[in-house]
Scaffold this active site. Structure first.
Site, PDB file in Angstrom:
ATOM      1  N   LYS A 172       0.843  -1.206   0.000  1.00  0.00           N
ATOM      2  CA  LYS A 172       0.000   0.000   0.000  1.00  0.00           C
ATOM      3  C   LYS A 172       0.877   1.255   0.000  1.00  0.00           C
ATOM      4  O   LYS A 172       0.632   2.197  -0.755  1.00  0.00           O
ATOM      5  CB  LYS A 172      -0.951  -0.014   1.212  1.00  0.00           C
ATOM      6  N   GLN A 232      -5.279  -1.977   9.291  1.00  0.00           N
ATOM      7  CA  GLN A 232      -5.104  -3.298   8.684  1.00  0.00           C
ATOM      8  C   GLN A 232      -5.697  -4.369   9.601  1.00  0.00           C
ATOM      9  O   GLN A 232      -5.430  -4.399  10.799  1.00  0.00           O
ATOM     10  CB  GLN A 232      -3.594  -3.542   8.446  1.00  0.00           C
ATOM     11  N   ASP A 261     -11.666   2.028   3.507  1.00  0.00           N
ATOM     12  CA  ASP A 261     -11.959   0.598   3.402  1.00  0.00           C
ATOM     13  C   ASP A 261     -13.450   0.354   3.159  1.00  0.00           C
ATOM     14  O   ASP A 261     -13.854  -0.745   2.777  1.00  0.00           O
ATOM     15  CB  ASP A 261     -11.589  -0.104   4.719  1.00  0.00           C
TER      16      ASP A 261
HETATM   17  N1  GUN Z   1      -7.190  -7.489   5.722  1.00  0.00           N
HETATM   18  C1  GUN Z   1      -7.491  -8.266   4.667  1.00  0.00           C
HETATM   19  N2  GUN Z   1      -8.150  -7.548   3.721  1.00  0.00           N
HETATM   20  C2  GUN Z   1      -8.248  -6.293   4.206  1.00  0.00           C
HETATM   21  C3  GUN Z   1      -8.809  -5.092   3.679  1.00  0.00           C
HETATM   22  O1  GUN Z   1      -9.380  -5.036   2.580  1.00  0.00           O
HETATM   23  N3  GUN Z   1      -8.694  -3.996   4.478  1.00  0.00           N
HETATM   24  C4  GUN Z   1      -8.098  -4.036   5.697  1.00  0.00           C
HETATM   25  N4  GUN Z   1      -8.061  -2.923   6.415  1.00  0.00           N
HETATM   26  N5  GUN Z   1      -7.572  -5.132   6.214  1.00  0.00           N
HETATM   27  C5  GUN Z   1      -7.642  -6.256   5.458  1.00  0.00           C
END
Ligand code: GUN
Length: 287
Positions: free
Chosen positions: A53, A97, A120
């Protein structure tokens, strides 16, 4: 039928190129989109995702900051950081996350994020907007899936769409998005009695269960469009999806590979959401 391969890498690269231009224009006008990523603990997969990211932000010219907290951080401390980021004008998107350590209430943490910064799309306000069909920040993987289907020229109106998996991150939101495009949607999950009876009726099949190669050729019909969200690491080190790609591609009309299908779209849509959030938070000039 030999399936057309839906190449997420190519589609994601095209979108990112477009976004790079847009970010350049926004920066020239005085707005630099910013993303804060919060990671708790040492989960190796999470570390890889967060690193990707940050790298993608840098590539597109998006400002990013990483907040790495120890696994034993208190819920209050984490929420305190989120409140700080909610008030920081350089930060337009806040992403925590997942998964979080067991002692932290994930729901409480996600609800602490300002819904306007919820890139998200997991905040109940944004989930609610998705349910009622209001425009909002969409969850990244489901949004990416919809773009793959669109780019593959799949018309969803009246089609049988079957989603295997009911997670809040993928299964539920992608079902709502498919419904909003007028598909007839069935959601299957671990308690579904006769899974094959459902999957075999699918014109569009989305597999998001996290079980390596569980969808076999004899579970799908000729001509199905298959979207494979699974990312499973086998003991021999191979990365496979939830779909038995080699078998199913002989029957499908189109299919996403793993890797290189849905995966590259997820971070791309996070960048899209960060740019959208920045534009929406822009303070109008006071003339
Ligand atoms: N963990 C696995 N997929 C995701 C996601 O799309 N967003 C976040 N914040 N954590 C994750």
């Amino acid at each position: 039928m030999a399936a057309k391969i839906i190449d997420g890498k190519v589609i994601a690269a095209e979108l990112r190129e477009e976004m790079k231009g847009e970010v350049g224009e926004l920066k020239a006008s005085g707005l630099t989109p910013g993303l804060a990523v919060v990671i708790v603990g040492e989960n190796p997969a999470s570390k890889v995702y967060v690193g990707q990211k940050e790298k993608t932000c840098a590539n597109l010219g998006i400002y990013s900051e990483k907040h790495a907290l120890p696994a034993d951080v208190s819920e209050e401390e984490l929420i305190g950081l989120i409140h700080k980021l909610n008030g920081d004008p350089r930060v337009h998107g806040v992403l925590v996350q997942l998964p979080l350590p067991g002692h932290i209430d994930e729901g409480r943490v996600l609800e602490a994020i300002d819904p306007r910064k919820d890139v998200d799309g997991f905040h109940p306000v944004n989930v609610g907007k998705l349910v009622v069909g209001e425009e909002t920040l969409l969850p990244c993987t489901p949004h990416g899936i919809m773009i793959l289907l669109e780019r593959a020229g799949v018309d969803l109106k009246g089609k049988e769409a079957v989603v295997v998996g009911r997670s809040n991150i993928v299964g539920k939101p992608v079902s709502l998005l498919l419904l909003s495009r007028h598909a007839t949607v069935t959601i299957c999950h671990s308690r579904t009695r006769d899974l094959t009876a459902h999957t075999a009726s699918a014109d569009v099949l989305v597999a998001a269960v996290g079980k390596p190669e569980m969808i076999k050729a004899d579970m799908v019909k000729e001509g199905v469009v298959v979207i494979d969200v699974g990312v499973n690491r086998l003991e021999d080190g191979r990365l496979v999806g939830d779909v038995d790609f080699e078998g199913v591609k002989e029957k499908a009309s189109a299919i996403t590979p793993v890797p290189g299908g849905v995966g590259p779209m997820t971070i791309t849509m996070l960048m899209r959401n960060t740019i959208e959030a920045a534009k929406q938070q822009r303070v109008p000039l006071q003339l």
